[in-house]
Write a protein that holds these residues in place. Structure first.
Motif, PDB file in Angstrom:
ATOM      1  N   ASP A 171      48.607  38.459  45.266  1.00 45.78           N
ATOM      2  CA  ASP A 171      48.507  38.709  43.825  1.00 45.78           C
ATOM      3  C   ASP A 171      49.652  38.108  43.016  1.00 45.78           C
ATOM      4  O   ASP A 171      49.824  38.439  41.847  1.00 45.78           O
ATOM      5  CB  ASP A 171      48.423  40.212  43.550  1.00 45.78           C
ATOM      6  CG  ASP A 171      49.546  40.991  44.215  1.00 45.78           C
ATOM      7  OD1 ASP A 171      50.395  40.362  44.875  1.00 45.78           O
ATOM      8  OD2 ASP A 171      49.566  42.224  44.072  1.00 45.78           O
ATOM      9  N   ARG A 209      44.699  37.648  33.483  1.00 44.76           N
ATOM     10  CA  ARG A 209      44.402  38.567  34.575  1.00 44.76           C
ATOM     11  C   ARG A 209      42.898  38.820  34.724  1.00 44.76           C
ATOM     12  O   ARG A 209      42.481  39.689  35.453  1.00 44.76           O
ATOM     13  CB  ARG A 209      45.123  39.890  34.339  1.00 44.76           C
ATOM     14  CG  ARG A 209      46.631  39.739  34.222  1.00 44.76           C
ATOM     15  CD  ARG A 209      47.294  41.090  34.018  1.00 44.76           C
ATOM     16  NE  ARG A 209      47.165  41.943  35.185  1.00 44.76           N
ATOM     17  CZ  ARG A 209      48.020  41.950  36.202  1.00 44.76           C
ATOM     18  NH1 ARG A 209      49.046  41.113  36.200  1.00 44.76           N
ATOM     19  NH2 ARG A 209      47.851  42.757  37.214  1.00 44.76           N
ATOM     20  N   THR A 224      40.959  38.851  38.465  1.00 43.10           N
ATOM     21  CA  THR A 224      41.406  39.698  39.575  1.00 43.10           C
ATOM     22  C   THR A 224      40.312  39.880  40.622  1.00 43.10           C
ATOM     23  O   THR A 224      40.590  39.868  41.819  1.00 43.10           O
ATOM     24  CB  THR A 224      41.857  41.071  39.051  1.00 43.10           C
ATOM     25  OG1 THR A 224      40.808  41.629  38.249  1.00 43.10           O
ATOM     26  CG2 THR A 224      43.111  40.939  38.216  1.00 43.10           C
ATOM     27  N   ALA A 225      39.081  40.068  40.185  1.00 41.95           N
ATOM     28  CA  ALA A 225      38.001  40.305  41.146  1.00 41.95           C
ATOM     29  C   ALA A 225      37.818  39.102  42.067  1.00 41.95           C
ATOM     30  O   ALA A 225      37.700  39.250  43.287  1.00 41.95           O
ATOM     31  CB  ALA A 225      36.700  40.626  40.415  1.00 41.95           C
ATOM     32  N   THR A 255      37.039  45.540  46.350  1.00 44.25           N
ATOM     33  CA  THR A 255      37.500  44.601  45.319  1.00 44.25           C
ATOM     34  C   THR A 255      37.699  45.326  43.996  1.00 44.25           C
ATOM     35  O   THR A 255      38.695  45.111  43.284  1.00 44.25           O
ATOM     36  CB  THR A 255      36.483  43.466  45.148  1.00 44.25           C
ATOM     37  OG1 THR A 255      36.374  42.750  46.378  1.00 44.25           O
ATOM     38  CG2 THR A 255      36.922  42.509  44.059  1.00 44.25           C
ATOM     39  N   TRP A 256      36.761  46.182  43.648  1.00 47.52           N
ATOM     40  CA  TRP A 256      36.880  46.965  42.414  1.00 47.52           C
ATOM     41  C   TRP A 256      38.120  47.856  42.455  1.00 47.52           C
ATOM     42  O   TRP A 256      38.892  47.902  41.488  1.00 47.52           O
ATOM     43  CB  TRP A 256      35.614  47.806  42.230  1.00 47.52           C
ATOM     44  CG  TRP A 256      35.668  48.738  41.064  1.00 47.52           C
ATOM     45  CD1 TRP A 256      36.150  50.012  41.047  1.00 47.52           C
ATOM     46  CD2 TRP A 256      35.250  48.462  39.713  1.00 47.52           C
ATOM     47  NE1 TRP A 256      36.050  50.543  39.791  1.00 47.52           N
ATOM     48  CE2 TRP A 256      35.496  49.620  38.950  1.00 47.52           C
ATOM     49  CE3 TRP A 256      34.675  47.357  39.100  1.00 47.52           C
ATOM     50  CZ2 TRP A 256      35.186  49.701  37.607  1.00 47.52           C
ATOM     51  CZ3 TRP A 256      34.371  47.450  37.748  1.00 47.52           C
ATOM     52  CH2 TRP A 256      34.624  48.596  37.017  1.00 47.52           C
ATOM     53  N   SER A 297      41.275  45.787  42.104  1.00 45.96           N
ATOM     54  CA  SER A 297      41.421  45.247  40.750  1.00 45.96           C
ATOM     55  C   SER A 297      41.892  46.323  39.780  1.00 45.96           C
ATOM     56  O   SER A 297      42.767  46.080  38.944  1.00 45.96           O
ATOM     57  CB  SER A 297      40.094  44.651  40.284  1.00 45.96           C
ATOM     58  OG  SER A 297      39.669  43.611  41.143  1.00 45.96           O
ATOM     59  N   SER A 331      45.520  47.081  40.417  1.00 48.36           N
ATOM     60  CA  SER A 331      46.400  46.010  39.966  1.00 48.36           C
ATOM     61  C   SER A 331      46.547  45.988  38.449  1.00 48.36           C
ATOM     62  O   SER A 331      47.618  45.710  37.926  1.00 48.36           O
ATOM     63  CB  SER A 331      45.859  44.662  40.454  1.00 48.36           C
ATOM     64  OG  SER A 331      46.640  43.606  39.957  1.00 48.36           O
ATOM     65  N   PRO A 342      37.852  45.482  35.336  1.00 44.81           N
ATOM     66  CA  PRO A 342      37.668  44.190  36.006  1.00 44.81           C
ATOM     67  C   PRO A 342      36.227  43.723  35.940  1.00 44.81           C
ATOM     68  O   PRO A 342      35.282  44.522  35.954  1.00 44.81           O
ATOM     69  CB  PRO A 342      38.092  44.480  37.452  1.00 44.81           C
ATOM     70  CG  PRO A 342      37.879  45.950  37.619  1.00 44.81           C
ATOM     71  CD  PRO A 342      38.162  46.565  36.281  1.00 44.81           C
TER      72      PRO A 342
END
Length: 878
Positions: free
Chosen positions: A444, A460, A463-464, A495-496, A499, A502, A508
Motif C-alpha cells: 500500500d 486513493r 484501493t480495491a 478486498t472490501w 480498502s 486503509s 471503496p
C-alpha cells in the motif's frame, strides 16, 4: 415366524420368560437399569391389575418420555436450520481434513533482517532482494556490457522464446506480460541483447537501456525520436510502466503504435514489461502483446548449481569458474536470477568457508582429479535435489529464478561442507517465506505516493484494484482446495475490508467486471484442478484451486500475522464473515486457518476470534470456534492452554460455551486423556436436566472413530447402569446416534483407512465389520437401547435403517458384512429373534418402501444360524 406373537402384540415384541432372559430391569448386557424400572419396562408385571385410568396415565407418561428422548437424538447442529434439513456434517469433516492437510506442514519459517530489505539471508547464503520488492522502480540508464555478457551465457530460453524474438524483430515493439519474479525482465533483456547485437547499434557500448517507469510509453517515444534525452539508432529499450499505482492509466493502442513507428524509424527495439492483470490485459490482447512463460525449474536449478560448484572448484574446460552454460544455458534472470535488475551475483557466497573441503577428492590444481571431483559432486547434487526430505522442505511445485539461485546455493554449500543438513532443510523451508515477503512488502505504499506527473495529492480511488491480488493470496491460503468461485468471492469480501481499513473515510469502489481468473492464477502461483465439491449433501465436479506448493499457505499466513499487525483487524472481520458461510468448504477451512493464526498469537486469536464466536447464538459459529481451538491443540506448544480453556468452559461456562467445549472435546485432543474427555462430556450432558445432552452424545459418538474406542464403549456401558437417569439417557442417546451416524460424518482419517473405506456406512456396522473384538460390546449396548422403554421406538427405527442398508438399490452388497457380524450377537435369544421377525414383516408391509420377501429372507439368514431355524416353512416366510 411366530405369527401368534405378532398378532397379539403388533406394536412391540413379547417379553421373554426364560430364567436367564435379558430384561430391561436387569440386563446383563448393558448393566442395571436403576430407578423407575416399572416405568421403563415394556411389559411390567402387574400392569393388568391397574385401573384403566392409571394405565392410560402411565401410557401418556411413557409417550412423553419417549418423545423427549426422541428430541434428544436429533441433530444438534441443525437448531438454526430446522430438524429435517441436512447439516452436511460429512462435507464439513472433509473440508476440515483438507484444510488441515494444507496447513500441517509445521515448517520452521525462516526469518530474515527486514531492516535491510535489499538482502535476504538464509543461514549463511545471502542473496539480493531488490527485484523481489513490490513496486521497486527501475532505474533509467544503460545496461552494463558485463550484464549483457552474463545474460548471453546463462539465460535459459523459456518455451516460445523464438516466437517472442521473431515478433520483436517484426514489429520492433513487444509488450511482455508475466507475474513478478518469473524472469520476464531478464527474458526481455535477453531478447534486446540478441536483436541489437547485429543491428545498427552493435558498435554502441550502451545499446541496451532501461527506461524509467515514470516516463511511460509516450515519454519513451519522445526519447526514441531524438527529443530530450534521445539515444543513438539501434538502441534496445526496456520499460516497466507503473500501471498498479492509483491514478495511472495504461497506454492505449495509439500510444503503442506511435512508439512502434518511432522505433522503426530509428532502427531500434523496445520491450514493455507488464504484470498480468486487469490493467494490462488490454495491452496483452493487442497486436504487440505476448505472455512470457517461466523458465523450467529443473534446468534453472541444474545450471545455477553447476555454476556454484564451478566457482568453488574451477572449471577445467573453461580455465576456472564462471559461466555455467552455453549461450542459452543459464537461468532466466540476468545471471543473478532476480528479474534482471543489475548484477545480483555479488555477495551470495558471503559467510561461506573458502577452504571448507570435506570432499576428499577435491583439489585446486585444475587437473584431471579436479575434473573427476567436480563430476562426482554433480552426481551427488543430482541425488540431493531428488531427496524426498529436501523436496518436502522446499514445498514449491516449481521454482522461480531467484528461488532457483537460493536453492542452488544451499545445495552447493551442503555439498562443499559449509551448510549442514539441518541448515539445508531450514534454508529450503525459507524459500516460501521469501515469496510471502515479496507479496506483502509495501503493497500500500503506492496509496501514499502521488501519481506520476506534477506532484498532485495522492489518489486513493484505486484501493480495491490494488488490494485485490493481495486479498486473493490470503483467501487462497485460507481456502485452498475449495472451488475457484468460493475463493474469488472470499477475496472480494477481504478486498472490501482492506480498502475500508486503509481509507475509512471513503467508500471503496467495487469493480464488477475486472476479474481475470488467469491473472489470479499467475499472480498467486496457483493452479486449477477438477475435483469434487459438496453441494447439499451430494458431490459434484467443480473447478478447485490450490497453491503451487504445499509451503505457501502456511508461509502466507505467517507473514501476514507476524509482520503486518494493522491488517489483523480487517482479516478478523473477514474470518467472522466466513464463519457464517453455509458452505462447509468455506467455514471449516476458515476455522482451521483461524486456529493456525491463533497459534502464532494465542492471546489475540482467543480474544478476537475464539471466545466471541464460542458464545455466538448460532451453532455454525460455535463449531467454527471449536474447530479453531482443536487446531491450536494440535500444536504441542498450545495444547495445555487449550485444554485449560475447554475444562473451564465445561465446568463454569455459559450454555453456549459448554456447547462449544463439547464440540472441541469431540476431536479428542482437548483433554489429557480419553477418560477425562468423557468425564467432561458427561458433565456437560447431564447438567440442567440434559439441556446439552444432544451435543454431548454427538461428540461421544465422534470419539468412537479414535483408537481409544474401547474406552468409550466401556464408559457407555457404565452409564447404562448408572443410578442417575440423566447418565442413562446420555448412554442411550449415544447408542442410538451411533446407529444413525455415517462414518464420513465423524471420521477424521483419510479415506484409505479401514473405516474411511466405508464412508457411507452407519458407524455401528462399520465398527462391527472392521473391529470384530468390539462386536459383543456393540451388540450389548444396542440391545439395551432396544429393551428400554423410552429408547425402544427410536432404537427400532434405527435398527430398520440398519437393515435397509444391507444392499443398495441396484442389488449390490453394502453393509451386509457389518450386519452379518452384529445381528447374530443381537438376536441370540428366542424373543430377540421374534422381534426381528416382527420388524422384517413390518418392513415388507411398508406402503412407501416395502422390503422384498427375498431381501427379508436374506436378512433373516444373516441373523439366525441355520441350526436355529425351526423349519423350511418358517424360513420361507422370512
Amino acid at each position: 415366524m411366530a405369527d401368534e406373537a405378532v398378532a397379539e402384540h403388533p406394536a412391540e415384541p413379547a417379553a421373554p420368560k426364560a430364567k436367564d432372559a435379558r430384561s430391561p430391569e436387569a440386563p446383563p448386557r448393558g448393566g442395571a437399569r436403576g430407578d423407575e424400572k416399572a416405568k421403563d419396562a415394556p411389559d411390567a408385571p402387574g400392569s393388568s391389575d391397574a385401573s384403566d385410568a392409571e394405565a392410560a396415565e402411565r401410557e401418556k407418561e411413557r409417550e412423553r418420555v419417549a418423545d423427549r428422548f426422541k428430541d434428544r437424538t436429533r441433530d444438534p447442529l441443525a437448531e438454526e436450520q430446522g430438524e429435517e434439513e441436512s447439516t452436511d456434517a460429512a462435507a464439513a469433516t472433509r473440508a476440515r481434513r483438507s484444510g488441515q492437510k494444507l496447513l500441517a506442514s509445521g515448517r520452521d519459517l525462516v526469518s530474515f533482517d527486514r531492516s535491510d530489505v535489499s538482502q535476504v539471508r538464509i543461514n549463511n547464503i545471502s542473496v539480493g532482494l531488490d527485484a523481489l520488492r513490490s513496486g521497486l522502480p527501475m532505474r533509467d540508464g544503460p545496461v552494463p556490457e558485463e550484464e549483457l555478457l552474463r545474460i548471453r551465457r546463462t539465460h535459459i530460453e523459456p518455451k516460445g522464446y523464438v516466437r517472442l524474438r521473431r515478433a520483436l524483430e517484426a514489429r520492433r515493439l513487444l509488450v511482455l506480460g508475466g507475474a513478478p519474479g518469473t524472469g520476464r525482465a531478464s527474458t526481455a533483456l535477453a531478447l534486446l541483447e540478441e536483436v541489437t547485437r547485429d543491428g545498427e547499434g552493435r558498435q554502441n557500448s550502451e545499446r541496451v537501456r532501461r527506461a524509467g517507469p515514470e516516463q511511460g510509453v509516450r515519454g519513451l517515444a519522445t526519447q526514441v525520436m531524438g527529443g530530450e534525452g534521445g539515444h543513438p539508432r539501434g538502441t534496445g529499450y526496456l520499460l516497466e510502466p507503473a500501471l498498479d499505482r492509483p491514478g495511472t492509466l495504461p497506454p492505449d493502442g495509439m500510444d503503442l503504435d506511435q512508439l512502434a513507428s518511432a522505433l522503426a524509424e530509428q532502427g531500434s527495439y523496445a520491450v514493455v514489461v507488464v504484470s498480468v492483470g486487469s490493467a494490462a490485459n488490454p495491452l496483452l490482447a493487442g497486436r504487440y502483446g505476448a505472455i512470457c512463460p517461466p523458465a523450467p525449474t529443473r534446468e534453472l536449478v541444474a545450471v545455477r548449481l553447476r555454476k556454484r560448484l564451478e566457482e568453488e572448484h574451477g572449471d577445467p574446460a573453461r580455465g576456472g569458474g564462471g559461466g555455467g552454460g552455453s549461450a542459452r544455458d543459464g537461468d532466466g534472470d540476468g545471471g543473478g536470477g532476480l528479474d534482471g535488475h543489475g548484477d545480483r551475483d555479488g555477495g551470495r557466497d558471503e559467510g561461506r568457508t573458502p577452504d571448507a573441503d570435506q570432499d576428499g577428492d577435491r583439489t585446486r590444481d585444475g587437473g584431471p582429479d579436479e575434473a573427476g571431483s567436480l563430476s562426482r559432486l554433480l552426481e551427488r547434487a543430482a541425488e540431493l535435489r531428488e531427496d524426498p526430505e529436501v523436496t518436502e522442505a522446499v514445498g514449491l511445485d516449481d521454482l522461480r529464478p531467484a528461488e532457483a539461485e537460493l536453492f542452488a546455493s544451499l545445495l552447493a554449500g551442503h555439498l562443499l561442507g559449509s551448510v549442514d543438513r539441518a541448515e539445508l532443510l531450514s534454508g529450503c523451508r525459507g524459500l516460501a517465506a521469501v515469496q510471502a515477503y515479496e507479496w506483502f512488502a509495501g503493497v500500500d505504499r503506492a496509496l501514499a505516493a502521488p501519481p506520476p506527473g506534477d506532484g498532485r495529492a495522492p489518489v486513493r480511488s484505486g484501493t480495491a484494484a490494488l488490494f485485490h491480488p493481495v486479498a486473493f493470496r490470503i483467501a487462497l491460503a485460507v481456502l485452498g482446495g475449495a472451488s475457484h468461485s468460493a475463493v474469488s468471492a472470499a477475496a472480494h469480501l477481504l478486498t472490501w475490508e482492506l480498502s475500508v481499513q486503509s481509507d475509512p473515510d471513503s467508500t471503496p469502489a467495487r469493480p464488477l467486471f475486472c476479474d481475470d481468473p488467469e491473472s489470479d492464477l499467475a499472480l498467486s502461483r496457483a493452479r486449477p484442478a477438477d475435483g469434487p465439491v459438496d453441494v447439499a449433501g451430494a458431490e459434484v465436479t467443480g473447478r478447485l484451486i490450490f497453491y503451487r506448493g504445499a509451503a505457501l499457505p502456511a508461509a502466507v499466513l505467517a507473514e501476514l500475522w507476524d509482520r503486518h499487525f494493522p491488517v489483523r483487524a480487517p482479516v478478523v472481520r473477514w474470518l467472522r464473515l466466513l464463519a457464517d458461510d453455509p458452505r462447509p468448504q468455506v467455514s471449516m477451512r476458515a476455522a482451521v486457518a483461524a486456529g493456525e493464526l491463533s497459534v502464532r498469537d494465542f492471546e489475540h486469536g482467543y480474544a478476537e476470534l475464539v471466545r466471541p464466536l464460542a458464545e455466538a447464538p448460532t451453532p455454525r459459529r460455535r463449531v467454527f470456534a471449536a474447530t479453531a481451538l482443536d487446531q491450536a491443540a494440535g500444536h504441542a506448544s498450545h495444547r495445555r492452554a487449550v485444554r485449560k480453556v475447554v475444562e473451564d468452559w465445561s465446568r463454569h461456562g455459559t450454555p453456549a460455551l459448554r456447547w462449544t467445549a463439547a464440540m472441541a472435546l469431540g476431536y479428542g485432543r482437548s483433554a489429557d486423556s480419553m477418560d477425562d474427555t468423557l468425564d467432561a462430556l458427561a458433565r456437560i450432558g447431564v447438567r440442567d436436566d440434559g439441556e446439552q445432552l444432544a451435543v454431548a452424545s454427538l461428540n461421544v459418538v465422534r470419539l468412537l472413530t479414535l483408537p481409544e474406542c474401547t474406552t468409550v464403549l466401556r464408559r457407555l456401558a457404565d452409564w447404562t447402569g448408572h443410578r442417575g437417569e440423566e447418565y442413562q439417557d446420555l448412554a442411550l442417546v449415544s447408542i442410538v446416534r451411533l446407529a444413525l451416524t455415517d462414518v464420513d460424518e465423524v471420521l477424521d482419517d483419510e479415506p484409505g483407512t479401514p473405516l474411511g473405506g466405508r464412508g457411507d456406512w452407519p458407524l455401528l456396522l462399520a465398527l462391527a465389520a472392521t473391529r470384530p473384538e468390539l462386536t459383543g460390546k456393540l451388540a450389548d449396548l444396542f440391545w439395551t437401547a432396544l429393551n428400554t422403554a423410552r429408547s425402544r421406538d427410536v432404537a427400532l427405527d434405527a435398527l430398520e435403517t440398519l437393515l435397509r442398508s444391507a444392499s443398495r438399490k441396484d442389488g449390490r452388497a453394502w453393509t451386509r458384512e457389518g450386519l452379518a457380524a452384529l445381528l447374530p450377537a443381537l438376536t441370540a435369544e428366542e424373543h430377540e429373534q421374534r422381534r426381528l421377525k416382527w420388524l422384517l414383516r413390518r418392513m415388507t408391509r411398508d406402503q412407501d418402501r416395502p422390503l422384498t420377501e427375498e431381501r427379508a429372507r436374506a436378512l433373516w439368514r444373516l441373523a439366525v444360524p441355520a441350526r436355529q431355524r425351526r423349519s423350511e416353512e418358517e424360513e420361507s416366510h422370512g
